[in-house]
Structure formats: C-alpha cells, structure tokens
Design a protein around this motif. Structure first.
Motif, PDB file in Angstrom:
ATOM      1  N   ASN A  52       1.247  -1.449   0.374  1.00  0.00           N
ATOM      2  CA  ASN A  52       0.039   0.274  -0.089  1.00  0.00           C
ATOM      3  C   ASN A  52       1.065   1.085   0.060  1.00  0.00           C
ATOM      4  O   ASN A  52       1.584   1.099   0.948  1.00  0.00           O
ATOM      5  CB  ASN A  52      -0.504  -0.321   1.140  1.00  0.00           C
ATOM      6  CG  ASN A  52      -1.796   1.175   1.377  1.00  0.00           C
ATOM      7  OD1 ASN A  52      -1.592   1.917   0.556  1.00  0.00           O
ATOM      8  ND2 ASN A  52      -2.805   1.117   2.249  1.00  0.00           N
ATOM      9  N   SER A  91      -7.816  13.596  11.572  1.00  0.00           N
ATOM     10  CA  SER A  91      -9.284  13.658  10.758  1.00  0.00           C
ATOM     11  C   SER A  91      -8.697  13.737   9.707  1.00  0.00           C
ATOM     12  O   SER A  91      -9.557  13.238   8.216  1.00  0.00           O
ATOM     13  CB  SER A  91     -10.213  14.863  11.459  1.00  0.00           C
ATOM     14  OG  SER A  91     -11.047  14.932  10.846  1.00  0.00           O
ATOM     15  N   ASP A  92      -8.217  14.692   9.133  1.00  0.00           N
ATOM     16  CA  ASP A  92      -7.700  14.117   7.522  1.00  0.00           C
ATOM     17  C   ASP A  92      -7.612  12.499   7.097  1.00  0.00           C
ATOM     18  O   ASP A  92      -7.351  12.225   6.622  1.00  0.00           O
ATOM     19  CB  ASP A  92      -6.773  15.817   7.161  1.00  0.00           C
ATOM     20  CG  ASP A  92      -7.259  16.625   6.996  1.00  0.00           C
ATOM     21  OD1 ASP A  92      -8.503  17.555   7.342  1.00  0.00           O
ATOM     22  OD2 ASP A  92      -6.250  17.196   7.165  1.00  0.00           O
ATOM     23  N   ARG A  94      -7.810  10.071   9.107  1.00  0.00           N
ATOM     24  CA  ARG A  94      -8.875   9.354   8.723  1.00  0.00           C
ATOM     25  C   ARG A  94      -9.604   9.122   7.673  1.00  0.00           C
ATOM     26  O   ARG A  94     -10.146   8.117   6.367  1.00  0.00           O
ATOM     27  CB  ARG A  94      -9.618   8.865  10.127  1.00  0.00           C
ATOM     28  CG  ARG A  94      -9.003   8.536  11.550  1.00  0.00           C
ATOM     29  CD  ARG A  94     -10.077   8.577  12.444  1.00  0.00           C
ATOM     30  NE  ARG A  94      -8.689   8.615  13.549  1.00  0.00           N
ATOM     31  CZ  ARG A  94      -9.111   8.481  14.896  1.00  0.00           C
ATOM     32  NH1 ARG A  94      -9.603  10.037  15.340  1.00  0.00           N
ATOM     33  NH2 ARG A  94      -8.379   7.944  16.114  1.00  0.00           N
ATOM     34  N   SER A  95     -10.078  10.117   7.461  1.00  0.00           N
ATOM     35  CA  SER A  95     -10.847  10.229   6.264  1.00  0.00           C
ATOM     36  C   SER A  95     -10.014  10.167   4.918  1.00  0.00           C
ATOM     37  O   SER A  95     -10.492   9.291   4.051  1.00  0.00           O
ATOM     38  CB  SER A  95     -11.414  12.606   5.816  1.00  0.00           C
ATOM     39  OG  SER A  95     -11.304  12.389   6.697  1.00  0.00           O
ATOM     40  N   LYS A  96      -9.027  10.277   5.019  1.00  0.00           N
ATOM     41  CA  LYS A  96      -7.461   9.997   3.546  1.00  0.00           C
ATOM     42  C   LYS A  96      -7.462   8.935   3.648  1.00  0.00           C
ATOM     43  O   LYS A  96      -7.813   7.924   2.049  1.00  0.00           O
ATOM     44  CB  LYS A  96      -6.479  11.260   3.572  1.00  0.00           C
ATOM     45  CG  LYS A  96      -5.632  10.612   2.391  1.00  0.00           C
ATOM     46  CD  LYS A  96      -4.613  11.814   2.571  1.00  0.00           C
ATOM     47  CE  LYS A  96      -3.511  11.223   1.077  1.00  0.00           C
ATOM     48  NZ  LYS A  96      -2.510  12.002   1.093  1.00  0.00           N
ATOM     49  N   TYR A  97      -6.884   7.787   4.075  1.00  0.00           N
ATOM     50  CA  TYR A  97      -7.242   6.197   4.187  1.00  0.00           C
ATOM     51  C   TYR A  97      -7.867   5.506   5.032  1.00  0.00           C
ATOM     52  O   TYR A  97      -7.555   4.335   4.836  1.00  0.00           O
ATOM     53  CB  TYR A  97      -5.739   6.306   5.289  1.00  0.00           C
ATOM     54  CG  TYR A  97      -4.172   6.881   5.022  1.00  0.00           C
ATOM     55  CD1 TYR A  97      -4.178   6.965   3.384  1.00  0.00           C
ATOM     56  CD2 TYR A  97      -3.842   8.336   5.266  1.00  0.00           C
ATOM     57  CE1 TYR A  97      -2.778   7.707   2.885  1.00  0.00           C
ATOM     58  CE2 TYR A  97      -2.828   9.273   4.829  1.00  0.00           C
ATOM     59  CZ  TYR A  97      -2.648   8.723   3.202  1.00  0.00           C
ATOM     60  OH  TYR A  97      -1.358   9.423   2.664  1.00  0.00           O
ATOM     61  N   GLY A  98      -9.047   6.156   5.305  1.00  0.00           N
ATOM     62  CA  GLY A  98     -10.051   5.284   5.766  1.00  0.00           C
ATOM     63  C   GLY A  98      -9.977   4.372   6.646  1.00  0.00           C
ATOM     64  O   GLY A  98     -10.255   3.485   7.144  1.00  0.00           O
ATOM     65  N   LEU A  99      -9.512   5.188   7.817  1.00  0.00           N
ATOM     66  CA  LEU A  99      -8.756   5.060   9.483  1.00  0.00           C
ATOM     67  C   LEU A  99     -10.404   5.078  10.253  1.00  0.00           C
ATOM     68  O   LEU A  99     -11.046   6.048   9.843  1.00  0.00           O
ATOM     69  CB  LEU A  99      -7.584   5.184   9.965  1.00  0.00           C
ATOM     70  CG  LEU A  99      -6.276   5.291   9.282  1.00  0.00           C
ATOM     71  CD1 LEU A  99      -5.041   6.048   9.042  1.00  0.00           C
ATOM     72  CD2 LEU A  99      -5.769   3.559   9.178  1.00  0.00           C
TER      73      LEU A  99
END
Length: 99
Positions: A52, A91-92, A94-99
């Motif tokens: 990845n 937060s960014d 988590r949004s970007k990498y789907g965490l």
C-alpha cells in the motif's frame, strides 16, 4: 524431504516480483512457500498481498542530514505559526486512508 518446483515466468515479471518481495522484506522463493502453505490451509486461493503506497514512509530513504534539514524547516514553520492542531491532522488522515 523437500521437492523442487520449477515455474517459467516472463523475465520482466520475475524482476518486478523480486523487487516487490525484497521491498516487503523477503524473497520470491519464500513468498511462494507462504502462498502454498496458506493455500493448503485455506483450501483455496488464500489472500491478496500488496504494498500500500500509504504505508511507505517518506522518511525511510532520507539520509540523516536530510532528516535534520526537514526537522529544522518544521521548527521554522512552527515558529512562524504554520502548524495545525493534531486533531485536524488525524481527522484528515482518517478521511484520506479510511482509518
């Protein structure tokens, strides 16, 4: 007792596979053994393994001097008020990498 398996593959595919598995910390022979072991254990195609790009550290290839230079620039930016709250960064991510 052990057996030998011979497989013919395109030279370009072998080179790419060798580089990939080296990048993942193993070699092609070991990767094939892992695949076969897992295939037998799961009674079918066992899994998909892929690198990845998000997991590759941009700092892994830096020399010590390059890393120290980046840290120095980060301190300068911080002194100039060019920083973000950790919550916003997390937060960014988590949004970007789907965490």
């Amino acid at each position: 007792m052990s057996s030998t398996i011979q497989v013919r593959v395109d030279d370009n595919l072998k080179k790419k596979a060798d580089r990939l598995f080296k990048d993942l910390g193993t070699d092609t022979t070991t990767a094939i053994r892992i695949f076969l072991t897992q295939a037998v254990a799961s009674n079918g195609f066992p899994f998909e393994i892929k690198r990845n790009p998000a997991d590759v550290s941009p700092y892994g290839v830096l020399s010590e001097d390059e890393l120290l230079e980046r840290l120095s620039k980060a301190r300068e930016h911080s002194a100039q008020g060019k920083q973000r709250e950790a919550k916003a960064v997390v937060s960014d991510m988590r949004s970007k990498y789907g965490l």
